[in-house]
Design a protein around this motif. Structure first.
Motif, PDB file in Angstrom:
ATOM      1  N   VAL A 278     -27.326   7.064  45.689  1.00  0.00           N
ATOM      2  CA  VAL A 278     -26.684   8.303  45.246  1.00  0.00           C
ATOM      3  C   VAL A 278     -27.736   9.184  44.593  1.00  0.00           C
ATOM      4  CG1 VAL A 278     -24.867   9.308  43.816  1.00  0.00           C
ATOM      5  CG2 VAL A 278     -24.507   7.068  44.903  1.00  0.00           C
ATOM      6  N   GLY A 279     -27.860  10.403  45.065  1.00  0.00           N
ATOM      7  CA  GLY A 279     -28.861  11.300  44.512  1.00  0.00           C
ATOM      8  C   GLY A 279     -28.512  11.802  43.135  1.00  0.00           C
ATOM      9  N   GLU A 280     -27.267  12.278  42.945  1.00  0.00           N
ATOM     10  CA  GLU A 280     -26.915  12.906  41.674  1.00  0.00           C
ATOM     11  C   GLU A 280     -25.420  12.816  41.435  1.00  0.00           C
ATOM     12  OE1 GLU A 280     -27.654  17.156  39.316  1.00  0.00           O
ATOM     13  OE2 GLU A 280     -27.972  17.029  41.486  1.00  0.00           O
ATOM     14  N   VAL A 281     -25.051  12.522  40.181  1.00  0.00           N
ATOM     15  CA  VAL A 281     -23.652  12.594  39.745  1.00  0.00           C
ATOM     16  C   VAL A 281     -23.573  13.540  38.561  1.00  0.00           C
ATOM     17  CG1 VAL A 281     -21.667  11.349  38.835  1.00  0.00           C
ATOM     18  CG2 VAL A 281     -23.152  10.244  40.521  1.00  0.00           C
ATOM     19  N   VAL A 282     -22.708  14.527  38.685  1.00  0.00           N
ATOM     20  CA  VAL A 282     -22.440  15.473  37.600  1.00  0.00           C
ATOM     21  C   VAL A 282     -20.973  15.319  37.220  1.00  0.00           C
ATOM     22  CG1 VAL A 282     -22.354  17.903  36.919  1.00  0.00           C
ATOM     23  CG2 VAL A 282     -24.184  17.094  38.432  1.00  0.00           C
ATOM     24  N   ALA A 283     -20.697  15.122  35.942  1.00  0.00           N
ATOM     25  CA  ALA A 283     -19.321  15.031  35.466  1.00  0.00           C
ATOM     26  C   ALA A 283     -19.185  15.858  34.202  1.00  0.00           C
ATOM     27  CB  ALA A 283     -18.925  13.585  35.199  1.00  0.00           C
ATOM     28  N   ARG A 284     -18.190  16.718  34.198  1.00  0.00           N
ATOM     29  CA  ARG A 284     -17.858  17.509  33.009  1.00  0.00           C
ATOM     30  C   ARG A 284     -16.383  17.285  32.702  1.00  0.00           C
ATOM     31  NH1 ARG A 284     -21.000  20.228  36.315  1.00  0.00           N
ATOM     32  NH2 ARG A 284     -19.242  21.222  37.376  1.00  0.00           N
ATOM     33  N   GLY A 285     -16.103  16.745  31.499  1.00  0.00           N
ATOM     34  CA  GLY A 285     -14.724  16.451  31.153  1.00  0.00           C
ATOM     35  C   GLY A 285     -14.165  15.341  32.035  1.00  0.00           C
ATOM     36  N   GLY A 286     -12.852  15.289  32.145  1.00  0.00           N
ATOM     37  CA  GLY A 286     -12.204  14.299  32.990  1.00  0.00           C
ATOM     38  C   GLY A 286     -12.136  12.934  32.334  1.00  0.00           C
ATOM     39  N   GLY A 287     -12.018  11.886  33.174  1.00  0.00           N
ATOM     40  CA  GLY A 287     -11.934  10.517  32.680  1.00  0.00           C
ATOM     41  C   GLY A 287     -13.316   9.957  32.431  1.00  0.00           C
ATOM     42  N   ARG A 288     -13.782   9.100  33.339  1.00  0.00           N
ATOM     43  CA  ARG A 288     -15.128   8.559  33.228  1.00  0.00           C
ATOM     44  C   ARG A 288     -16.106   9.378  34.068  1.00  0.00           C
ATOM     45  NH1 ARG A 288     -12.127   3.071  33.316  1.00  0.00           N
ATOM     46  NH2 ARG A 288     -12.386   2.391  31.152  1.00  0.00           N
ATOM     47  N   GLY A 289     -17.408   9.171  33.796  1.00  0.00           N
ATOM     48  CA  GLY A 289     -18.434   9.807  34.609  1.00  0.00           C
ATOM     49  C   GLY A 289     -18.801   8.935  35.793  1.00  0.00           C
ATOM     50  N   VAL A 290     -19.326   7.728  35.512  1.00  0.00           N
ATOM     51  CA  VAL A 290     -19.693   6.740  36.530  1.00  0.00           C
ATOM     52  C   VAL A 290     -18.999   5.435  36.178  1.00  0.00           C
ATOM     53  CG1 VAL A 290     -21.576   5.397  37.545  1.00  0.00           C
ATOM     54  CG2 VAL A 290     -21.918   7.829  37.009  1.00  0.00           C
ATOM     55  N   PHE A 291     -18.365   4.811  37.169  1.00  0.00           N
ATOM     56  CA  PHE A 291     -17.609   3.582  36.942  1.00  0.00           C
ATOM     57  C   PHE A 291     -17.886   2.622  38.087  1.00  0.00           C
ATOM     58  CE2 PHE A 291     -12.974   1.875  36.325  1.00  0.00           C
ATOM     59  CZ  PHE A 291     -13.469   0.692  35.803  1.00  0.00           C
ATOM     60  N   CYS A 292     -18.449   1.452  37.745  1.00  0.00           N
ATOM     61  CA  CYS A 292     -18.666   0.380  38.720  1.00  0.00           C
ATOM     62  C   CYS A 292     -17.851  -0.813  38.265  1.00  0.00           C
ATOM     63  CB  CYS A 292     -20.153   0.027  38.803  1.00  0.00           C
ATOM     64  SG  CYS A 292     -20.535  -1.300  39.971  1.00  0.00           S
ATOM     65  N   VAL A 293     -17.013  -1.370  39.168  1.00  0.00           N
ATOM     66  CA  VAL A 293     -16.069  -2.393  38.760  1.00  0.00           C
ATOM     67  C   VAL A 293     -15.777  -3.353  39.908  1.00  0.00           C
ATOM     68  CG1 VAL A 293     -14.021  -1.034  39.381  1.00  0.00           C
ATOM     69  CG2 VAL A 293     -13.855  -2.707  37.509  1.00  0.00           C
ATOM     70  N   SER A 294     -15.214  -4.503  39.573  1.00  0.00           N
ATOM     71  CA  SER A 294     -14.668  -5.486  40.518  1.00  0.00           C
ATOM     72  C   SER A 294     -15.669  -5.916  41.578  1.00  0.00           C
ATOM     73  CB  SER A 294     -13.360  -4.987  41.152  1.00  0.00           C
ATOM     74  OG  SER A 294     -13.503  -3.753  41.793  1.00  0.00           O
ATOM     75  N   GLU A 295     -16.753  -6.550  41.090  1.00  0.00           N
ATOM     76  CA  GLU A 295     -17.757  -7.156  41.956  1.00  0.00           C
ATOM     77  C   GLU A 295     -18.366  -6.167  42.942  1.00  0.00           C
ATOM     78  OE1 GLU A 295     -16.864 -11.742  42.460  1.00  0.00           O
ATOM     79  OE2 GLU A 295     -15.193 -10.577  43.258  1.00  0.00           O
ATOM     80  N   SER A 296     -18.767  -5.019  42.415  1.00  0.00           N
ATOM     81  CA  SER A 296     -19.459  -4.010  43.217  1.00  0.00           C
ATOM     82  C   SER A 296     -20.921  -3.967  42.793  1.00  0.00           C
ATOM     83  CB  SER A 296     -18.806  -2.641  43.043  1.00  0.00           C
ATOM     84  OG  SER A 296     -17.467  -2.657  43.509  1.00  0.00           O
ATOM     85  N   GLY A 297     -21.746  -3.247  43.550  1.00  0.00           N
ATOM     86  CA  GLY A 297     -23.145  -3.111  43.179  1.00  0.00           C
ATOM     87  C   GLY A 297     -24.031  -2.727  44.337  1.00  0.00           C
ATOM     88  N   GLY A 298     -25.285  -3.199  44.293  1.00  0.00           N
ATOM     89  CA  GLY A 298     -26.255  -2.822  45.309  1.00  0.00           C
ATOM     90  C   GLY A 298     -26.524  -1.333  45.315  1.00  0.00           C
TER      91      GLY A 298
END
Length: 387
Positions: A278-298
Motif C-alpha cells: 500500500v503506497g499511502e493511507v490518509v484518514a481524517r476523522g471517522g473510526g480507525r485509520g489502519v486496522f489489521c485483524v484476524s490473522e492477516s498480514g504480509g
C-alpha cells in the motif's frame, strides 16, 4: 525557438559534452508521456443505449434492438445484442441518465465492456446481491466509466470473476455498499486479476470498496467520504497493490477503518510473505485509520497521514509480517496506536512500526508480540508503552 529546434539543440549539447568527456554515462531517455484516459463514449463500440427525450433506444450497429422508457431494459438489451459466444471483448456505450430499481440488475456476461456516460440513480429497496452493475462467474469484463446515485444494495457487485477492470467510478450514495468483489459463490475458486483505477464513494452506509477471496488486485485510488464503514476493506485477498486510500469520516462511531485487512488477508498457504503493498493511507476523522485483524498480514504500508480518528489511529491485532510507515508517517490526535491480541488467534509476530511522528496521542503494545520493532518514532506530547 520551436520545440523541435530546442530538442535538437539539447541533443547537440549532450553530444558535445560527451565528446569532451564531461558525461561518463549515457544520457537518460526521456520519459514517455503519461497515457490519458479516453473520454466517456469515445472510440469504437458494438452497441449503444441512447436516451432522447424520455425514450431509450438500444442499437447494435444500424439495428434497433429495444425502445422504451426503462433505462435498465435498454442497457441490458444493448448488452444482450452483442455477439453470442464471443471470446474477445465487445463494448456497449450508454448515453444518458436514468433510474434503475434497487431490486434489479444490469448483468455483464463474459467479454463485455460497459461505458456509462451519464448517471444511474438507484431507487426503491431490494435484497440479496442486486446491483446496477453486476457480474458473476464471468471473465474479461470492464466498466470504463460509471456514476451512481441513490440507494443501491451494491453499486457494483462482481462475484467469482476473472480479469475484471473498473476504470473511473463515482458513487454519491444515500445508502448501500459501493464496490463489492468476492468469490463467495464458489470459495474453492479465487476471483483473479482485478484492477480498479479510481473509485470515489460518498454516503454509503457500508464500505466504499470491499474484496473477499481475490488473488491479484491492483488499485489506483479509493476516495471515501462519509461512508458508514471502511474506505477499503480487504478480506482474504492476496497479491494486492494499492496506490492510495483517502478517507474522511469513514466508519464514524465504529471499529471500521479507512484501510482494513481482515479474515486472513495476505495469507499465502500457511505463511505471510510480503504480498500486500500500500503506497499511502490518509484518514481524517471517522473510526480507525489502519486496522489489521484476524490473522492477516504480509503487508507493507509506505506512508500514513492519520488525524483525529474517533477510535484507534492504528490497531494491529493478531497479525503477522506487517510494516507500518515504511517510508514516513504522521499521526495527530485521535485514538492511540495499539498492538493487541485476542486469545483465539496466535499473537502478533514480525510487526514493525517506524518513521512516525505521533502528536497528541500514544503508542501502546499489550500483550507483547513476537519480534515487534519500533524504530525512528518521534513523540510530540505523546507517550509510548511497548515491550
Amino acid at each position: 525557438m520551436g520545440r523541435r529546434a530546442a530538442l535538437l539543440t539539447a541533443a547537440a549539447v549532450s553530444a558535445l559534452l560527451t565528446a569532451a568527456g564531461a558525461l561518463t554515462a549515457p544520457a537518460a531517455t526521456a520519459a514517455a508521456p503519461k497515457a490519458v484516459a479516453a473520454a466517456c463514449g469515445e472510440g469504437s463500440y458494438q452497441a449503444e443505449a441512447v436516451l432522447s427525450g424520455s425514450t431509450w433506444t438500444a442499437r447494435r450497429g444500424g439495428t434497433v434492438v429495444h425502445t422504451g422508457t426503462d433505462m435498465r431494459a435498454a442497457v441490458q438489451a444493448a448488452i444482450n445484442s452483442l455477439t453470442a459466444g464471443r471470446t474477445a471483448k465487445e463494448r456497449v456505450v450508454v448515453r444518458g441518465s436514468g433510474s434503475v430499481p434497487a431490486a434489479s440488475r444490469i448483468s455483464l456476461p463474459s467479454y463485455t465492456t460497459l461505458d456509462v456516460c451519464g448517471t444511474i440513480n438507484v431507487t426503491g429497496t431490494g435484497s440479496g446481491d442486486q446491483a446496477p452493475v453486476y457480474s458473476r462467474g464471468t471473465r474479461d469484463i470492464e466498466v470504463q466509466h460509471l456514476n451512481v446515485t441513490g440507494s443501491p444494495l451494491y453499486g457494483v457487485f462482481l462475484r467469482n470473476v476473472q480479469n475484471a477492470t473498473l476504470g473511473q467510478i463515482d458513487m454519491r450514495l444515500s445508502s448501500g455498499l459501493g464496490v463489492r468483489i468476492d468469490n463467495r459463490g464458489d470459495t474453492s475458486q479465487w476471483t483473479r486479476n482485478v484492477r480498479i483505477d479510481s473509485v470515489y464513494v460518498s454516503g454509503a452506509s457500508s464500505h466504499a470498496v470491499e474484496t473477499y477471496g481475490v488473488d491479484g488486485l491492483t488499485v489506483g485510488t479509493v476516495t471515501a467520504r462519509d461512508v458508514g464503514e471502511s474506505g477499503l476493506l480487504l478480506n482474504q485477498t492476496v497479491n494486492a497493490t494499492v496506490t492510495k486510500v483517502d478517507a474522511q469520516n469513514a466508519g464514524t462511531g465504529t471499529g471500521y477503518a479507512a484501510f482494513r485487512m481482515a479474515n486472513r488477508n495476505g495469507r499465502v498457504g500457511s505463511s505471510y510473505p510480503t504480498n500486500i503493498r500500500v503506497g499511502e493511507v490518509v484518514a481524517r476523522g471517522g473510526g480507525r485509520g489502519v486496522f489489521c485483524v484476524s490473522e492477516s498480514g504480509g503487508a507493507v504500508i509506505d506512508r500514513v497521514t492519520l488525524s483525529d480518528t474517533g477510535n484507534n489511529a492504528v490497531l494491529i491485532e493478531n497479525c503477522y509480517n506487517v510494516t507500518l510507515a515504511a517510508q514516513s508517517g504522521t499521526i495527530t490526535g485521535g485514538g492511540e496506536v495499539r498492538l493487541a491480541a485476542r486469545s483465539e488467534f496466535p499473537n502478533n509476530k514480525d510487526i514493525t512500526i517506524q518513521n512516525l511522528t505521533v502528536t497528541n496521542s500514544s503508542i501502546r503494545e499489550n500483550p507483547c508480540g513476537e519480534n515487534t520493532n519500533f524504530r525512528n518514532i518521534t513523540l510530540v506530547n505523546s507517550t509510548q508503552s511497548v515491550c
